[in-house]
Design a protein around this motif. Structure first.
Motif, PDB file in Angstrom:
ATOM      1  N   GLN A 191       0.801  -1.216   0.000  1.00  0.00           N
ATOM      2  CA  GLN A 191       0.000   0.000   0.000  1.00  0.00           C
ATOM      3  C   GLN A 191       0.844   1.283   0.000  1.00  0.00           C
ATOM      4  O   GLN A 191       0.603   2.202   0.780  1.00  0.00           O
ATOM      5  CB  GLN A 191      -0.953  -0.002   1.204  1.00  0.00           C
ATOM      6  CG  GLN A 191      -1.952  -1.137   1.185  1.00  0.00           C
ATOM      7  CD  GLN A 191      -2.956  -0.988   0.059  1.00  0.00           C
ATOM      8  OE1 GLN A 191      -3.607   0.040  -0.065  1.00  0.00           O
ATOM      9  NE2 GLN A 191      -3.074  -2.010  -0.779  1.00  0.00           N
ATOM     10  N   VAL A 192       1.823   1.376  -0.884  1.00  0.00           N
ATOM     11  CA  VAL A 192       2.690   2.569  -0.984  1.00  0.00           C
ATOM     12  C   VAL A 192       1.980   3.619  -1.825  1.00  0.00           C
ATOM     13  O   VAL A 192       1.530   3.339  -2.937  1.00  0.00           O
ATOM     14  CB  VAL A 192       4.052   2.217  -1.614  1.00  0.00           C
ATOM     15  CG1 VAL A 192       4.902   3.466  -1.806  1.00  0.00           C
ATOM     16  CG2 VAL A 192       4.773   1.190  -0.760  1.00  0.00           C
ATOM     17  N   SER A 193       1.881   4.821  -1.291  1.00  0.00           N
ATOM     18  CA  SER A 193       1.245   5.935  -2.005  1.00  0.00           C
ATOM     19  C   SER A 193       2.049   7.205  -1.797  1.00  0.00           C
ATOM     20  O   SER A 193       2.458   7.512  -0.675  1.00  0.00           O
ATOM     21  CB  SER A 193      -0.178   6.174  -1.498  1.00  0.00           C
ATOM     22  OG  SER A 193      -1.005   5.072  -1.765  1.00  0.00           O
ATOM     23  N   PHE A 194       2.277   7.938  -2.873  1.00  0.00           N
ATOM     24  CA  PHE A 194       2.885   9.266  -2.799  1.00  0.00           C
ATOM     25  C   PHE A 194       2.773   9.920  -4.166  1.00  0.00           C
ATOM     26  O   PHE A 194       2.474   9.279  -5.170  1.00  0.00           O
ATOM     27  CB  PHE A 194       4.349   9.224  -2.332  1.00  0.00           C
ATOM     28  CG  PHE A 194       5.298   8.559  -3.289  1.00  0.00           C
ATOM     29  CD1 PHE A 194       5.999   9.298  -4.230  1.00  0.00           C
ATOM     30  CD2 PHE A 194       5.498   7.192  -3.237  1.00  0.00           C
ATOM     31  CE1 PHE A 194       6.869   8.680  -5.107  1.00  0.00           C
ATOM     32  CE2 PHE A 194       6.375   6.563  -4.100  1.00  0.00           C
ATOM     33  CZ  PHE A 194       7.060   7.308  -5.049  1.00  0.00           C
ATOM     34  N   GLY A 195       2.997  11.210  -4.203  1.00  0.00           N
ATOM     35  CA  GLY A 195       2.988  11.952  -5.465  1.00  0.00           C
ATOM     36  C   GLY A 195       4.200  12.834  -5.549  1.00  0.00           C
ATOM     37  O   GLY A 195       4.766  13.245  -4.537  1.00  0.00           O
ATOM     38  N   VAL A 196       4.614  13.128  -6.754  1.00  0.00           N
ATOM     39  CA  VAL A 196       5.740  14.024  -7.002  1.00  0.00           C
ATOM     40  C   VAL A 196       5.232  15.149  -7.894  1.00  0.00           C
ATOM     41  O   VAL A 196       4.770  14.906  -9.012  1.00  0.00           O
ATOM     42  CB  VAL A 196       6.915  13.285  -7.679  1.00  0.00           C
ATOM     43  CG1 VAL A 196       8.073  14.248  -7.928  1.00  0.00           C
ATOM     44  CG2 VAL A 196       7.372  12.104  -6.842  1.00  0.00           C
ATOM     45  N   GLU A 197       5.311  16.360  -7.381  1.00  0.00           N
ATOM     46  CA  GLU A 197       4.855  17.536  -8.116  1.00  0.00           C
ATOM     47  C   GLU A 197       5.955  18.021  -9.060  1.00  0.00           C
ATOM     48  O   GLU A 197       7.128  17.698  -8.893  1.00  0.00           O
ATOM     49  CB  GLU A 197       4.503  18.662  -7.129  1.00  0.00           C
ATOM     50  CG  GLU A 197       3.505  18.280  -6.060  1.00  0.00           C
ATOM     51  CD  GLU A 197       2.111  18.016  -6.592  1.00  0.00           C
ATOM     52  OE1 GLU A 197       1.744  18.582  -7.642  1.00  0.00           O
ATOM     53  OE2 GLU A 197       1.392  17.220  -5.974  1.00  0.00           O
ATOM     54  N   ASP A 198       5.578  18.814 -10.027  1.00  0.00           N
ATOM     55  CA  ASP A 198       6.525  19.393 -10.962  1.00  0.00           C
ATOM     56  C   ASP A 198       7.586  20.193 -10.198  1.00  0.00           C
ATOM     57  O   ASP A 198       7.261  20.984  -9.323  1.00  0.00           O
ATOM     58  CB  ASP A 198       5.779  20.315 -11.937  1.00  0.00           C
ATOM     59  CG  ASP A 198       6.638  20.744 -13.106  1.00  0.00           C
ATOM     60  OD1 ASP A 198       7.577  20.006 -13.456  1.00  0.00           O
ATOM     61  OD2 ASP A 198       6.358  21.814 -13.677  1.00  0.00           O
ATOM     62  N   GLY A 199       8.851  19.925 -10.482  1.00  0.00           N
ATOM     63  CA  GLY A 199       9.954  20.646  -9.854  1.00  0.00           C
ATOM     64  C   GLY A 199      10.443  20.057  -8.545  1.00  0.00           C
ATOM     65  O   GLY A 199      11.445  20.505  -8.006  1.00  0.00           O
TER      66      GLY A 199
END
Length: 136
Positions: A32-40
């Motif tokens: 259940q790994v969750s994360f996001g990477v935003e621009d920059g």
């Protein structure tokens, strides 16, 4: 670069799990790994040996499928490696039966961006050119 992800994320990892068959039963490499990477953003994933870092990167790159969950790059679901993605592995792997030129050309050939032997000969000189510096 247009984003198709309504959140604006470059990378979205949503509830990714990966399970392998082990001798004593299933082994959870990721759960259940969750994360996001935003621009920059610049993101590092750290952890002890065997905690699933490489498995996660292989899933993000499309080299493995998650058991559950999903990965999106710029809003598009990852279904396999793409020509606009580069991967650097922990260990180098060369084809011992290929020349240096052949090893370098391998990825281009597989991506369909490199015509046969004649095109390869035009793109890669037979001998490296001297650029100055040390003389013999």
């Amino acid at each position: 670069m247009a984003l198709n992800d309504p959140t604006g994320r470059q990378v979205s990892v949503d509830a990714v799990s990966k399970q392998y068959a082990g001798k004593g039963g299933p082994v959870d490499a990721l759960s259940q790994v969750s994360f996001g990477v935003e621009d920059g953003e610049f993101v590092c994933i750290v952890g002890p040996s065997g905690c699933g870092k490489t498995t996660l990167f292989r899933i993000i790159a499309g080299l493995e499928e998650p058991t559950d969950g999903s990965v999106r790059l710029r809003g598009e679901r990852v279904a396999g490696p793409t020509a606009d993605m580069g991967v650097v592995f922990q260990e180098y792997h060369l084809f011992p039966w290929r020349t240096v030129r052949g090893n370098v050309a391998f990825g281009l050939e597989k991506g369909g961006r490199f015509g046969g032997r004649a095109a390869r000969a035009r793109r890669f000189p037979r001998r490296p050119r001297r650029t100055g510096g040390v003389r013999r």
